[in-house]
Design a protein around this motif. Structure first.
Motif, short mmCIF file in Angstrom:
data_model
loop_
_atom_site.label_atom_id
_atom_site.label_comp_id
_atom_site.label_asym_id
_atom_site.label_seq_id
_atom_site.Cartn_x
_atom_site.Cartn_y
_atom_site.Cartn_z
N GLU A 150 0.87 -1.19 0.00
CA GLU A 150 0.00 0.00 0.00
C GLU A 150 0.90 1.23 0.00
O GLU A 150 2.13 1.11 0.10
CB GLU A 150 -0.92 -0.01 1.22
CG GLU A 150 -0.19 -0.11 2.55
CD GLU A 150 -0.30 1.17 3.38
OE1 GLU A 150 -1.40 1.66 3.57
OE2 GLU A 150 0.76 1.66 3.82
N GLU A 208 -2.96 -11.92 -2.04
CA GLU A 208 -4.31 -12.36 -1.67
C GLU A 208 -4.77 -13.40 -2.66
O GLU A 208 -4.20 -13.55 -3.73
CB GLU A 208 -5.28 -11.17 -1.73
CG GLU A 208 -4.99 -10.09 -0.72
CD GLU A 208 -6.12 -9.07 -0.68
OE1 GLU A 208 -7.18 -9.40 -0.14
OE2 GLU A 208 -5.93 -7.96 -1.20
N GLU A 251 -2.80 11.74 0.59
CA GLU A 251 -2.46 11.81 2.01
C GLU A 251 -2.30 13.28 2.36
O GLU A 251 -1.68 14.04 1.62
CB GLU A 251 -1.15 11.05 2.31
CG GLU A 251 -1.04 9.64 1.73
CD GLU A 251 -1.94 8.59 2.37
OE1 GLU A 251 -2.51 8.86 3.45
OE2 GLU A 251 -2.10 7.51 1.77
N TYR A 276 -6.59 -8.64 -6.89
CA TYR A 276 -5.41 -9.09 -7.62
C TYR A 276 -4.19 -9.04 -6.71
O TYR A 276 -4.22 -8.48 -5.62
CB TYR A 276 -5.21 -8.20 -8.86
CG TYR A 276 -6.47 -8.11 -9.67
CD1 TYR A 276 -6.91 -9.22 -10.38
CD2 TYR A 276 -7.25 -6.96 -9.65
CE1 TYR A 276 -8.11 -9.17 -11.09
CE2 TYR A 276 -8.45 -6.90 -10.35
CZ TYR A 276 -8.88 -8.02 -11.06
OH TYR A 276 -10.06 -7.98 -11.74
N THR A 279 -15.63 -2.71 -2.45
CA THR A 279 -15.08 -1.51 -1.83
C THR A 279 -14.15 -0.81 -2.81
O THR A 279 -13.10 -1.34 -3.17
CB THR A 279 -14.33 -1.85 -0.52
OG1 THR A 279 -15.24 -2.54 0.32
CG2 THR A 279 -13.87 -0.59 0.18
N ARG A 314 -0.05 -7.50 -3.05
CA ARG A 314 -0.50 -8.28 -1.89
C ARG A 314 -0.82 -9.69 -2.36
O ARG A 314 -1.56 -9.85 -3.33
CB ARG A 314 -1.79 -7.68 -1.27
CG ARG A 314 -1.61 -6.29 -0.72
CD ARG A 314 -2.88 -5.78 -0.05
NE ARG A 314 -2.79 -4.34 0.15
CZ ARG A 314 -3.78 -3.57 0.61
NH1 ARG A 314 -4.94 -4.13 0.91
NH2 ARG A 314 -3.61 -2.28 0.75
N ARG A 370 -11.98 -1.63 9.22
CA ARG A 370 -10.86 -1.61 8.26
C ARG A 370 -9.69 -2.45 8.74
O ARG A 370 -9.47 -2.61 9.93
CB ARG A 370 -10.42 -0.19 7.88
CG ARG A 370 -11.56 0.54 7.23
CD ARG A 370 -11.27 1.69 6.34
NE ARG A 370 -9.98 1.87 5.77
CZ ARG A 370 -9.54 1.23 4.68
NH1 ARG A 370 -10.31 0.34 4.07
NH2 ARG A 370 -8.36 1.48 4.21
N THR A 376 0.43 4.32 1.95
CA THR A 376 0.41 5.25 3.08
C THR A 376 1.70 5.21 3.89
O THR A 376 2.26 6.25 4.25
CB THR A 376 -0.79 4.94 4.00
OG1 THR A 376 -1.94 4.88 3.17
CG2 THR A 376 -0.97 5.99 5.07
N TYR A 408 -5.17 3.35 12.02
CA TYR A 408 -6.20 4.39 12.04
C TYR A 408 -6.55 4.90 13.43
O TYR A 408 -6.50 4.17 14.42
CB TYR A 408 -7.47 3.88 11.35
CG TYR A 408 -7.27 3.67 9.87
CD1 TYR A 408 -6.99 4.74 9.03
CD2 TYR A 408 -7.33 2.40 9.31
CE1 TYR A 408 -6.79 4.55 7.68
CE2 TYR A 408 -7.13 2.21 7.96
CZ TYR A 408 -6.86 3.29 7.14
OH TYR A 408 -6.66 3.11 5.81
P1 HAM Z 1 -7.03 -0.57 1.60
O1 HAM Z 1 -8.46 -0.59 2.05
O2 HAM Z 1 -6.18 -1.71 1.96
O3 HAM Z 1 -6.42 0.79 2.14
O4 HAM Z 1 -7.00 -0.41 0.03
C1 HAM Z 1 -7.65 0.68 -0.61
C2 HAM Z 1 -8.35 0.21 -1.87
O5 HAM Z 1 -7.45 -0.47 -2.73
C3 HAM Z 1 -9.46 -0.81 -1.63
O6 HAM Z 1 -10.66 -0.16 -1.26
C4 HAM Z 1 -9.55 -1.47 -2.98
O7 HAM Z 1 -10.34 -0.67 -3.86
C5 HAM Z 1 -8.13 -1.47 -3.46
N1 HAM Z 1 -7.51 -2.79 -3.20
C6 HAM Z 1 -6.98 -3.24 -2.05
N2 HAM Z 1 -6.52 -4.49 -2.21
C7 HAM Z 1 -6.76 -4.84 -3.48
C8 HAM Z 1 -6.50 -6.02 -4.27
N3 HAM Z 1 -5.88 -7.09 -3.77
N4 HAM Z 1 -6.90 -6.01 -5.56
C9 HAM Z 1 -7.51 -4.93 -6.10
N5 HAM Z 1 -7.77 -3.80 -5.40
C10 HAM Z 1 -7.40 -3.75 -4.12
C11 HAM Z 1 -5.12 1.19 1.92
O8 HAM Z 1 -4.38 0.67 1.14
C12 HAM Z 1 -4.75 2.42 2.68
N6 HAM Z 1 -3.36 2.72 2.35
C13 HAM Z 1 -5.68 3.58 2.35
C14 HAM Z 1 -5.29 4.81 3.09
C15 HAM Z 1 -4.58 5.85 2.60
N7 HAM Z 1 -5.53 5.06 4.36
C16 HAM Z 1 -5.01 6.24 4.68
N8 HAM Z 1 -4.41 6.72 3.61
#
Ligand code: HAM
Length: 429
Positions: free
Chosen positions: A80, A113, A129, A120, A280, A111, A256, A82, A261
């Motif tokens: 990610e 997953e 941010e 993906y 989401t 990731r 989350r 952040t 957070y």
């Molecule tokens: P997160 O909820 O892990 O938050 O990911 C944010 C968005 O990335 C998800 O809502 C989804 O749309 C997309 N996403 C996450 N994982 C996948 C995946 N395996 N495949 C496709 N799309 C995915 C964060 O990453 C935090 N860094 C958000 C944040 C920024 N919080 C504070 N600042």
């Protein structure tokens, strides 16, 4: 062995890229309108950055990171954005340079997953941010930025879910209350939750397991544990969202999956796409303690990230293919020579031009021009002996002769007027 892309990692072919570029440009525009500027950080970071900020008992850190050792360093491909941005903020002492920093980023995250539609192992995020503003007005503005963006790109249906996690002592008190609630039913929880219960009972609320979900139904609500300052912040946020007319739902079950957070939490979910549990589109929240935890000053922060693949899956396809403006069809050796020059002249005038170097019959070349979705074909054949070329408008199905001298200028003008009318390749870009 047949060589294929790694499972969960996708090629994005040039045809699809048109939609990506459009989405990325719209995101940059929206972020820049709100005063954000782009930051780019490395794809690799020290593993400790993620374990310390995202949290050791999260799914991301426990199961999903691509980590390896090289040259004596324990490294991880970023899951990610952040944590990396916060690391850069601290490393470059941004707090001393500007009171408030607004950063955005676009790029791939990794990731491990289980792959599914909308989930993906390499996926793309666009995120923002904001450092240095304790809120709650900027929390509301950030949610408004996202909701405005979703409307602008034509997401047909979405819902904003918000919650608060409180801060400081709240989490401790809530943690204890959850532990007391879940411990008597420990045997009914999933294996993961049983193992993590003492360390992080909040994880049970975030679990996807049906057993955990059922066990969570009567769990204490966090809102009953927050202190006065948290409550003020929360009320301020709701008030500002009401002022802005943002449609939201307060969702006490929203936790989350990342540990950093504090206070404001939000997710935006699609209400119309067929993404199932991957609906989401965007997640984010406040993380007021991370900068200090990473060795920086006490700087509050808030941010979000959205999944680009999920956004693209949620908006109508629209125009996909943008072929060249001009497709040059040389029919003789002289035509090939003149074609090379004309190609260069056209590009110098901003006309997207492709030369068909494969040769062959006129019919074959014209069929390739159609397949490329070109706007005009320029035939360079025997007519060159008379100093002319044939210009074929492939949409209007009209053909005319142009003097080769000055032909580039005339074609460029035609392309421009079609662009103005939104018809040409550039218009679709
Ligand atoms: P997160 O909820 O892990 O938050 O990911 C944010 C968005 O990335 C998800 O809502 C989804 O749309 C997309 N996403 C996450 N994982 C996948 C995946 N395996 N495949 C496709 N799309 C995915 C964060 O990453 C935090 N860094 C958000 C944040 C920024 N919080 C504070 N600042």
């Amino acid at each position: 062995m047949e060589l294929r892309a790694v499972r969960g990692m996708n090629d994005i072919l040039p045809d699809e890229m048109v939609r990506w570029h459009r989405l990325e440009a719209a995101f940059r525009h929206q972020a820049e309108l709100h005063g954000y500027a782009e930051v780019r950080t490395p794809l690799l970071e020290h593993t400790a950055l993620f374990t310390r900020s995202i949290g050791e008992t999260t799914d991301v850190v426990e199961k999903e990171m691509y980590s390896f050792e090289r040259h004596g360093d324990a490294l991880t491909v970023r899951p990610e954005g952040t944590a990396s941005a916060a690391r850069a903020y601290v490393e470059h002492q941004m707090h001393a340079k500007e009171p408030i920093s607004r950063w955005y980023y676009l790029g791939p995250m990794f990731r491990g997953e289980r792959p599914a539609k909308g989930r993906y192992r390499q996926f793309y995020q666009a995120g923002c941010e904001l450092y240095g503003d304790p809120g709650p007005l900027c929390d509301a503005e950030m949610i408004d930025l996202i909701s405005g963006f979703f409307k602008a790109i034509g997401i047909p249906g979405f819902k904003v879910h918000i919650n608060t996690l409180g801060s400081g002592g709240t989490r401790e008190r809530y943690r204890d209350a959850l532990l007391a609630y879940f411990t008597p039913m420990r045997d009914k929880l999933s294996e993961d939750s049983q193992r993590r219960l003492e360390k992080n009972p909040l994880r049970v609320l975030d679990s996807k397991s049906a057993a955990d979900r059922e066990a969570s139904l009567g769990a204490p609500a966090l809102i009953d544990f927050i202190d006065d300052a948290d409550r003020e912040h929360w009320k301020g946020l709701l008030g500002a969202l009401d002022t802005l007319g943002v449609d939201y739902a307060v969702d006490p079950t929203l936790v989350r999956g990342l540990d950093y957070y504090t206070r404001t939490l939000f997710e935006v979910r699609s209400t119309t796409s067929d993404l199932g549990s991957q609906n989401t589109l965007c997640g984010g929240g406040r993380y007021d303690t991370m900068i200090e935890q990473l060795g920086g000053q006490k700087v509050p922060a808030i941010g979000f990230a959205m999944g680009m693949e999920r956004l693209l899956a949620s908006i109508p396809e629209g125009a996909k293919k943008a072929g060249p403006d001009a497709y040059l069809v040389p029919l003789t050796p002289k035509g090939a020579e003149r074609g090379l020059i004309l190609g260069r002249e056209l590009r110098a005038l901003g006309v997207v031009t492709e030369l068909d170097g494969r040769g062959g019959k006129l019919k074959a070349m014209m069929s390739r021009a159609e397949k490329r979705a070109a706007r005009f074909a320029v035939l360079l054949g025997d007519e060159l002996d008379r100093g002319v070329v044939s210009l074929k408008d492939l949409a209007a199905r009209q053909q005319e002769e142009l003097a080769i001298e000055g032909a580039a200028r005339i074609i460029a003008d035609r392309v421009q007027s079609q662009r103005d009318a939104g018809l040409s390749a550039e218009g679709a870009r």
